[in-house]
Motif scaffolding. Structure first.
Motif, short mmCIF file in Angstrom:
data_model
loop_
_atom_site.label_atom_id
_atom_site.label_comp_id
_atom_site.label_asym_id
_atom_site.label_seq_id
_atom_site.Cartn_x
_atom_site.Cartn_y
_atom_site.Cartn_z
N LYS A 99 1.19 -1.14 0.25
CA LYS A 99 0.18 0.11 -0.10
C LYS A 99 1.04 1.08 0.11
N ASP A 100 1.79 1.10 0.87
CA ASP A 100 2.23 2.35 0.69
C ASP A 100 3.41 2.68 -0.86
N ALA A 101 4.19 1.80 -1.45
CA ALA A 101 3.84 1.44 -2.65
C ALA A 101 3.60 2.13 -3.81
N LYS A 102 1.96 1.72 -3.37
CA LYS A 102 1.15 2.05 -4.23
C LYS A 102 0.94 3.29 -4.03
N THR A 103 1.43 3.89 -2.68
CA THR A 103 0.11 5.50 -2.47
C THR A 103 1.69 6.48 -3.39
N VAL A 104 3.14 5.71 -3.41
CA VAL A 104 4.33 6.83 -3.77
C VAL A 104 4.01 6.60 -5.16
N ASN A 105 3.53 5.66 -5.82
CA ASN A 105 3.84 5.73 -6.89
C ASN A 105 2.78 6.53 -7.73
N ALA A 106 1.70 6.50 -6.78
CA ALA A 106 0.23 7.47 -7.31
C ALA A 106 0.45 9.10 -7.61
#
Length: 247
Positions: A99-106
Motif C-alpha cells: 500500500k505504501d508503494a502504491k501511494t508513492v507510485n500514485a
C-alpha cells in the motif's frame, strides 16, 4: 525559425557594422577626439558584441541538448513505477508495504510536466523562458526524482524483493536514480550558463553608457556635428536604426 528578439539583435549588429563602414569611407574627415568613437575601437567593440551574441547561441544549444537528454531519461519513469509496484505485489511483502508503494507510485503518476518540460518551447533563445517557469519546471522533475527515490527505498526494505528482471533490480534502479539526478542538475547548470551569456550579450549591446547602441548614437551625433544635419553623410548614418531588445 529565428525569434523576433534574435532577429532584432542581429539587425543591430548589422547596422553597427554598416555604421563603421560609413565612418571609414569619410577618411580623414572622421576624426573624433573621444577614444571610444575611433574606428579601431568601434571595430573592437563590434568583434566583442559578435562574440557575445554567438555565445548565447552556443550555450543555448547545450541547454536544449541537456533538456532533451532529461526528457528521454524521464519518459518511461511512470511506466517503470507501475512495474515496480507490480513486482513488489507478488513477493511476500505485507499489504501495508504494498500500500505504501502504491501511494508513492500514485504521486509519481500524478506529476505533471509543463510544456517547457516536454521540450515544446519553440523560441531558440529558450530561451525567453522566465525564471518562474524554469523554477516550476525544475521542481516538477525534482518531485519525480523524490517519488522514485522513495519507491526504491520501500523496495529495499523487503527481503523477498529479488526480481530476475535486470531493469527491476535495486542495483539498476539506484544507478538510474543517480543518472536522473545528474541529468536534472545538468539542465540547471546549462540554463545558468545560457542565462549568463545572455546577460553578457545584453550588456555589451545595450549598456546605457558603453553599450554598442549608445556608442552608435554618439557616432551619429559626431557625424552630424562634422558634416551638418542636412548632409548626405549624416543621412547615411541616421537611417541606421538601433533598437534596445529586452530579451
Amino acid at each position: 525559425m529565428a525569434s523576433t528578439s534574435e532577429t532584432g539583435h542581429k539587425k543591430n549588429i548589422s547596422h553597427f557594422s554598416q555604421l563603421i563602414q560609413f565612418c571609414q569611407s569619410y577618411g580623414a574627415a572622421y576624426n573624433p577626439s573621444k577614444n571610444s568613437l575611433k574606428i579601431p575601437q568601434l571595430q573592437t567593440q563590434l568583434t566583442s558584441v559578435e562574440t557575445n551574441f554567438d555565445a548565447v547561441n552556443t550555450t543555448n544549444i547545450a541547454f536544449k541538448i541537456a533538456e532533451n537528454n532529461r526528457i528521454d531519461a524521464f519518459k518511461d519513469l511512470k511506466k517503470l513505477g507501475t512495474r515496480l509496484v507490480g513486482a513488489l505485489d507478488v513477493t511476500d511483502a505485507s499489504k501495508q508495504l504494498v500500500k505504501d508503494a502504491k501511494t508513492v507510485n500514485a504521486k509519481l503518476q500524478g506529476g505533471k510536466l509543463t510544456k517547457a518540460d516536454a521540450g515544446k518551447t519553440a523560441n531558440p533563445e529558450v530561451l525567453n523562458t522566465t525564471a518562474k517557469t524554469i523554477s516550476n519546471s525544475q521542481q516538477s522533475y525534482d518531485n519525480l526524482i523524490d517519488h522514485f527515490s522513495k519507491l526504491i527505498a520501500i523496495l529495499a526494505t523487503e527481503p523477498t524483493y529479488i526480481p530476475n528482471e535486470t531493469e527491476l533490480q535495486l542495483t539498476t534502479l539506484n544507478t538510474q536514480l543517480t543518472n536522473l539526478k545528474n541529468l536534472n542538475n545538468a539542465v540547471a547548470n546549462a540554463y545558468t550558463t545560457v542565462s549568463n551569456a545572455r546577460i553578457a550579450r545584453n550588456n555589451s549591446m545595450y549598456s546605457p553608457t558603453v553599450g554598442m547602441c549608445q556608442v552608435a548614437k554618439e557616432v551619429k551625433a559626431y557625424v552630424k556635428s562634422v558634416f551638418g544635419a542636412t548632409s548626405p553623410q549624416f543621412k547615411q548614418v541616421n537611417k541606421l536604426e538601433f533598437k534596445t531588445i529586452k530579451s
